[in-house]
Scaffold this motif. Sequence first.
Motif, mmCIF file in Angstrom:
data_model
loop_
_atom_site.group_PDB
_atom_site.id
_atom_site.type_symbol
_atom_site.label_atom_id
_atom_site.label_comp_id
_atom_site.label_asym_id
_atom_site.label_seq_id
_atom_site.Cartn_x
_atom_site.Cartn_y
_atom_site.Cartn_z
ATOM 1 N N LYS A 164 39.335 26.667 49.420
ATOM 2 C CA LYS A 164 37.936 27.002 49.637
ATOM 3 C C LYS A 164 37.549 28.176 48.744
ATOM 4 O O LYS A 164 38.387 28.808 48.121
ATOM 5 N N ASN A 165 36.252 28.487 48.755
ATOM 6 C CA ASN A 165 35.725 29.628 47.970
ATOM 7 C C ASN A 165 36.240 29.593 46.530
ATOM 8 O O ASN A 165 36.626 30.628 45.968
ATOM 9 N N ILE A 166 36.233 28.410 45.945
ATOM 10 C CA ILE A 166 36.754 28.250 44.585
ATOM 11 C C ILE A 166 35.763 28.844 43.591
ATOM 12 O O ILE A 166 34.559 28.577 43.659
ATOM 13 N N GLU A 167 36.283 29.649 42.686
ATOM 14 C CA GLU A 167 35.424 30.275 41.673
ATOM 15 C C GLU A 167 36.055 30.093 40.293
ATOM 16 O O GLU A 167 37.214 30.442 40.078
ATOM 17 N N LEU A 168 35.269 29.544 39.383
ATOM 18 C CA LEU A 168 35.670 29.382 37.983
ATOM 19 C C LEU A 168 34.981 30.456 37.168
ATOM 20 O O LEU A 168 33.758 30.607 37.242
ATOM 21 N N ARG A 169 35.740 31.222 36.403
ATOM 22 C CA ARG A 169 35.154 32.319 35.622
ATOM 23 C C ARG A 169 35.411 32.132 34.131
ATOM 24 O O ARG A 169 36.435 31.594 33.714
ATOM 25 N N LYS A 170 34.464 32.646 33.356
ATOM 26 C CA LYS A 170 34.594 32.625 31.904
ATOM 27 C C LYS A 170 35.197 33.941 31.408
ATOM 28 O O LYS A 170 35.113 34.973 32.083
ATOM 29 N N ASP A 183 33.264 33.592 26.477
ATOM 30 C CA ASP A 183 32.436 32.585 27.135
ATOM 31 C C ASP A 183 33.152 31.240 27.294
ATOM 32 O O ASP A 183 32.511 30.190 27.308
ATOM 33 N N ASN A 184 34.471 31.283 27.399
ATOM 34 C CA ASN A 184 35.260 30.085 27.675
ATOM 35 C C ASN A 184 35.704 30.086 29.136
ATOM 36 O O ASN A 184 36.050 31.137 29.677
ATOM 37 N N ASP A 185 35.695 28.905 29.779
ATOM 38 C CA ASP A 185 36.289 28.800 31.112
ATOM 39 C C ASP A 185 37.751 29.221 31.000
ATOM 40 O O ASP A 185 38.523 28.612 30.256
ATOM 41 N N ARG A 186 38.163 30.272 31.727
ATOM 42 C CA ARG A 186 39.504 30.819 31.476
ATOM 43 C C ARG A 186 40.280 31.138 32.730
ATOM 44 O O ARG A 186 41.512 31.273 32.683
ATOM 45 N N MET A 187 39.621 31.251 33.887
ATOM 46 C CA MET A 187 40.393 31.602 35.089
ATOM 47 C C MET A 187 39.707 31.018 36.310
ATOM 48 O O MET A 187 38.489 30.817 36.335
ATOM 49 N N VAL A 188 40.516 30.742 37.313
ATOM 50 C CA VAL A 188 39.994 30.151 38.531
ATOM 51 C C VAL A 188 40.727 30.740 39.725
ATOM 52 O O VAL A 188 41.888 31.144 39.615
ATOM 53 N N ARG A 189 40.007 30.823 40.846
ATOM 54 C CA ARG A 189 40.612 31.331 42.077
ATOM 55 C C ARG A 189 40.186 30.451 43.252
ATOM 56 O O ARG A 189 39.043 30.006 43.330
ATOM 57 N N GLY A 190 41.126 30.209 44.145
ATOM 58 C CA GLY A 190 40.815 29.504 45.374
ATOM 59 C C GLY A 190 41.461 30.211 46.547
ATOM 60 O O GLY A 190 42.477 30.906 46.398
ATOM 61 N N VAL A 191 40.876 30.050 47.737
ATOM 62 C CA VAL A 191 41.414 30.656 48.970
ATOM 63 C C VAL A 191 41.926 29.527 49.860
ATOM 64 O O VAL A 191 41.231 28.523 50.080
ATOM 65 N N PHE A 192 43.131 29.713 50.401
ATOM 66 C CA PHE A 192 43.722 28.675 51.243
ATOM 67 C C PHE A 192 43.528 29.045 52.702
ATOM 68 O O PHE A 192 43.937 30.116 53.155
ATOM 69 N N ARG A 193 42.901 28.143 53.455
ATOM 70 C CA ARG A 193 42.636 28.414 54.878
ATOM 71 C C ARG A 193 43.234 27.313 55.743
ATOM 72 O O ARG A 193 43.237 26.160 55.341
#
Length: 285
Positions: free
Chosen positions: A265-271, A275-285
């Motif tokens: 959940k709360n998945i966030e894709l960051r540049k 300005d390239n898609d380079r990192m992502v975060r997700g929360v496990f619930r």
Amino acid sequence: MLLKNYKIDFERELSALYDEYEIDSFFYILLEDFHHMKRVDLALNPNFELSPEMHHQWENVVSQLKEHRPIQYILGETEFFGLPFYVNENTLIPRPETEELVDWIIKENLQVEKNEGLRILDIGTGTGCIAISLAKNLPNAKVYAIDVSEKALATAQRNAERNQVAITFIHQSILETDDLQQKYDIIVSNPPYVRNLEKVEIKKNVLDFEPHSALFVEDNDALVFYRKITELATQNLSENGQLYFEINQYLGKEMVWLLEKYSFKNIELRKDIYDNDRMVRGVFR
């Protein structure tokens, strides 16, 4: 020879291979490493003389740069997140984009870390740059780091000692791992993600010198490491635990879908700064 005059020779010898910005960067990196001088110091000391021994040292580096050997490997060290790191051909050279990932993790978790402490796992640690930077900036955290390469782990251990942090290093192949044995609050990884089809975009100094096992994946299974690590994270993250990845800029949407598939959940894709898609975060619930 005056160093200011040698600078002209230095630029001329490398001009066919590197752009003006890179050459300028090389020169001032070497100026600081060899003579402990910054740009302003050379300007204030225009008559600084190179001894024959120092001239030979500069020329030796020029010869290696002409072979596209990375300057970080020539000097045996680099800086990452304001900290010094040993590097060699057994480890990838840390990148600025990875500093952005580290900065994100620290900013998101600093207050939690102060109050409770954290258990953090870095998978595919290489030089240890992620694990060590996190340990340095989240001093109450317990940090663990995995790598398949014993030689990389030896370098990471030296870097931990150099930066005076305690890391638990684990020699382990993540693709052959069924369970991580304990719970973590944060799992982070910058695994191999460059597809073979993208080799044409890679500079010669990277392609010829940096370890391919830490860089490349097969075109038909580019997310092999991400899928395995995400699967393990569902078993080994604590409640509301976070999974962070550095990713292939062309596969941002696929990474979001992968995390969604595994119920993050709360998945966030960051540049990144480019300005390239380079990192992502997700929360496990």
